[in-house]
Design a protein around this motif. Structure first.
Motif, mmCIF file in Angstrom:
data_model
loop_
_atom_site.group_PDB
_atom_site.id
_atom_site.type_symbol
_atom_site.label_atom_id
_atom_site.label_comp_id
_atom_site.label_asym_id
_atom_site.label_seq_id
_atom_site.Cartn_x
_atom_site.Cartn_y
_atom_site.Cartn_z
ATOM 1 N N PRO A 138 0.806 -1.230 0.000
ATOM 2 C CA PRO A 138 0.000 0.000 0.000
ATOM 3 C C PRO A 138 0.833 1.271 0.000
ATOM 4 O O PRO A 138 0.299 2.359 -0.248
ATOM 5 N N ASP A 139 2.140 1.141 0.272
ATOM 6 C CA ASP A 139 3.010 2.316 0.385
ATOM 7 C C ASP A 139 4.273 2.114 -0.460
ATOM 8 O O ASP A 139 5.393 2.066 0.080
ATOM 9 N N PRO A 140 4.122 2.000 -1.777
ATOM 10 C CA PRO A 140 5.281 1.690 -2.633
ATOM 11 C C PRO A 140 6.391 2.732 -2.589
ATOM 12 O O PRO A 140 7.526 2.432 -2.946
ATOM 13 N N GLU A 141 6.074 3.954 -2.160
ATOM 14 C CA GLU A 141 7.108 4.993 -2.108
ATOM 15 C C GLU A 141 8.220 4.661 -1.109
ATOM 16 O O GLU A 141 9.280 5.304 -1.120
ATOM 17 N N ARG A 142 8.022 3.641 -0.275
ATOM 18 C CA ARG A 142 9.039 3.233 0.691
ATOM 19 C C ARG A 142 9.984 2.176 0.142
ATOM 20 O O ARG A 142 10.939 1.780 0.823
ATOM 21 N N TYR A 143 9.751 1.723 -1.104
ATOM 22 C CA TYR A 143 10.484 0.574 -1.625
ATOM 23 C C TYR A 143 11.072 0.860 -3.004
ATOM 24 O O TYR A 143 10.761 1.881 -3.630
ATOM 25 N N GLY A 144 11.887 -0.074 -3.475
ATOM 26 C CA GLY A 144 12.188 -0.121 -4.882
ATOM 27 C C GLY A 144 10.971 -0.653 -5.608
ATOM 28 O O GLY A 144 10.360 -1.639 -5.183
ATOM 29 N N VAL A 145 10.563 0.010 -6.694
ATOM 30 C CA VAL A 145 9.302 -0.313 -7.368
ATOM 31 C C VAL A 145 9.576 -0.693 -8.818
ATOM 32 O O VAL A 145 10.370 -0.039 -9.512
ATOM 33 N N ALA A 146 8.911 -1.756 -9.269
ATOM 34 C CA ALA A 146 9.066 -2.226 -10.647
ATOM 35 C C ALA A 146 7.756 -2.059 -11.408
ATOM 36 O O ALA A 146 6.668 -2.229 -10.851
ATOM 37 N N GLU A 147 7.890 -1.737 -12.676
ATOM 38 C CA GLU A 147 6.754 -1.684 -13.602
ATOM 39 C C GLU A 147 7.043 -2.671 -14.728
ATOM 40 O O GLU A 147 8.150 -2.677 -15.292
ATOM 41 N N ALA A 148 6.071 -3.523 -15.045
ATOM 42 C CA ALA A 148 6.273 -4.559 -16.052
ATOM 43 C C ALA A 148 5.192 -4.486 -17.114
ATOM 44 O O ALA A 148 4.078 -3.988 -16.879
ATOM 45 N N ASP A 149 5.514 -5.023 -18.311
ATOM 46 C CA ASP A 149 4.524 -5.074 -19.385
ATOM 47 C C ASP A 149 3.687 -6.343 -19.255
ATOM 48 O O ASP A 149 3.822 -7.093 -18.280
ATOM 49 N N ALA A 150 2.823 -6.585 -20.223
ATOM 50 C CA ALA A 150 1.898 -7.716 -20.149
ATOM 51 C C ALA A 150 2.612 -9.057 -20.148
ATOM 52 O O ALA A 150 2.073 -10.069 -19.680
ATOM 53 N N GLN A 151 3.834 -9.101 -20.691
ATOM 54 C CA GLN A 151 4.601 -10.339 -20.736
ATOM 55 C C GLN A 151 5.489 -10.534 -19.498
ATOM 56 O O GLN A 151 6.209 -11.528 -19.396
ATOM 57 N N GLY A 152 5.413 -9.599 -18.561
ATOM 58 C CA GLY A 152 6.223 -9.701 -17.353
ATOM 59 C C GLY A 152 7.611 -9.124 -17.481
ATOM 60 O O GLY A 152 8.416 -9.209 -16.538
ATOM 61 N N ARG A 153 7.935 -8.512 -18.634
ATOM 62 C CA ARG A 153 9.235 -7.868 -18.796
ATOM 63 C C ARG A 153 9.226 -6.523 -18.067
ATOM 64 O O ARG A 153 8.296 -5.724 -18.231
ATOM 65 N N ILE A 154 10.247 -6.268 -17.283
ATOM 66 C CA ILE A 154 10.321 -5.027 -16.531
ATOM 67 C C ILE A 154 10.652 -3.877 -17.481
ATOM 68 O O ILE A 154 11.588 -3.965 -18.271
ATOM 69 N N VAL A 155 9.882 -2.813 -17.375
ATOM 70 C CA VAL A 155 10.104 -1.646 -18.233
ATOM 71 C C VAL A 155 10.644 -0.458 -17.442
ATOM 72 O O VAL A 155 11.184 0.480 -18.034
ATOM 73 N N SER A 156 10.502 -0.474 -16.129
ATOM 74 C CA SER A 156 11.088 0.608 -15.330
ATOM 75 C C SER A 156 11.318 0.127 -13.904
ATOM 76 O O SER A 156 10.599 -0.733 -13.385
ATOM 77 N N LEU A 157 12.370 0.695 -13.294
ATOM 78 C CA LEU A 157 12.697 0.441 -11.890
ATOM 79 C C LEU A 157 12.987 1.781 -11.233
ATOM 80 O O LEU A 157 13.744 2.596 -11.765
#
Length: 297
Positions: A138-157
């Motif tokens: 609920p508080d992602p600003e406290r962590y390293g955060v990943a964004e992935a596409d529909a195939q599960g490939r990470i597009v941003s960290l």
């Protein structure tokens, strides 16, 4: 695949508990904290594990596990006396890794959920770059955060972003191809002099070789870095074990179920702890396994 458990640091957020003992040796319910990440590596099929801690604490880990042969493992030890970042573990463990892939896990991270062994085996068998494990918070600003596409490939960290692009926190379990050692060697230290694991993972992300596994609902990830989170983790494990009648991260049971040791060896390990409920449990699960040596003539 080789394994590394990073169990160093000073544990300052847990002072005074950690003034004389490693954080990863503190109890989480009925066992030392390090049993939990070690059991994860074992479930992934990793048997050759390097434990990295401070020079002060290495002797205690060696007293706890020895060389690991009693569990069907090969355990070795190395020192990291100053906290110079998670990625430094890959450089400290370079000789240990050799030409193999590697699973790196933080010694204060706890994972619990159905079918995790199968998930690990699937990804260990076919690593393309790196595999990270995401947990919705609920508080992602406290962590390293990943964004992935529909195939599960990470597009941003992003590390502790003010405006997170997702609520998937990157947990302290990382699977890497062997080239991670050279990538870690090429990372520039942060202003604090640390080698950041996020910088390593960004290289794979830029190469389109970073995969994110969403641990999903019904799964629990616990970081035991504060007094409250340590107490919460103990209460959680106590409740799970009481309700389900099984012990989470019982490394003797994992070794037995994975075929690393037989029932006779498991029973001997339980006998060494026979005065505790934990030891009685280990003896009971060994007796339930197919073991002709336990059958009276």
């Amino acid at each position: 695949m080789k394994g590394i458990i990073l169990a160093g640091g000073r544990g300052t957020r847990l002072h005074p508990l950690t003034l004389g003992v490693s954080k990863q040796l503190l109890p989480v319910h009925d066992k030392p904290m390090i049993y939990y990440p070690l059991s994860i590596l074992m479930l992934a099929g990793v048997r050759d594990v390097l434990i990295i801690s401070t020079s002060r604490d290495l002797g205690a880990f060696q007293a706890l596990f020895g060389d690991g042969k009693q569990l069907g493992l090969d355990l070795s030890y190395a020192a990291q006396d100053e906290p110079r970042g998670i990625a430094e573990a890959l450089l400290i463990g370079a000789d240990h890794i050799g030409t193999d892939d590697v699973a790196l896990v933080l010694g204060d991270n706890i994972f619990h959920g159905p079918g995790f062994g199968e998930v690990l085996h699937h990804h260990v068998a076919d690593i393309d770059g790196c595999v990270l494990f995401g947990y919705r918070v609920p508080d992602p600003e406290r962590y390293g955060v990943a964004e992935a596409d529909a195939q599960g490939r990470i597009v941003s960290l992003e590390e502790k972003p003010a405006r997170p692009r997702s609520n998937l926190a990157v947990t302290g379990l990382y699977l890497y191809e062997n080239d991670v050692v050279e990538i870690a060697r090429g990372i520039r230290p942060s202003p604090r002099g640390e080698l950041e694991i996020t910088d390593v993972n960004r290289v794979y992300t830029q190469q389109r070789r970073a995969t994110l596994v969403d641990l999903g609902r019904g799964f629990t990830w616990l970081d035991t870095g504060t007094h409250d989170s340590l107490t919460d983790a103990s209460h959680y494990m106590q409740l799970m074990e009481q309700r389900q009648g099984v012990r989470v991260a019982c490394i003797e049971e994992v070794a037995l179920n994975m075929g690393y040791i037989d029932a006779e060896a498991c029973h001997r390990l339980g006998e060494e702890l026979a005065n505790s409920d934990y030891g009685q449990y280990v003896m009971n699960i060994s007796a339930a396994a197919p073991a002709p040596w336990l059958v009276a003539p």
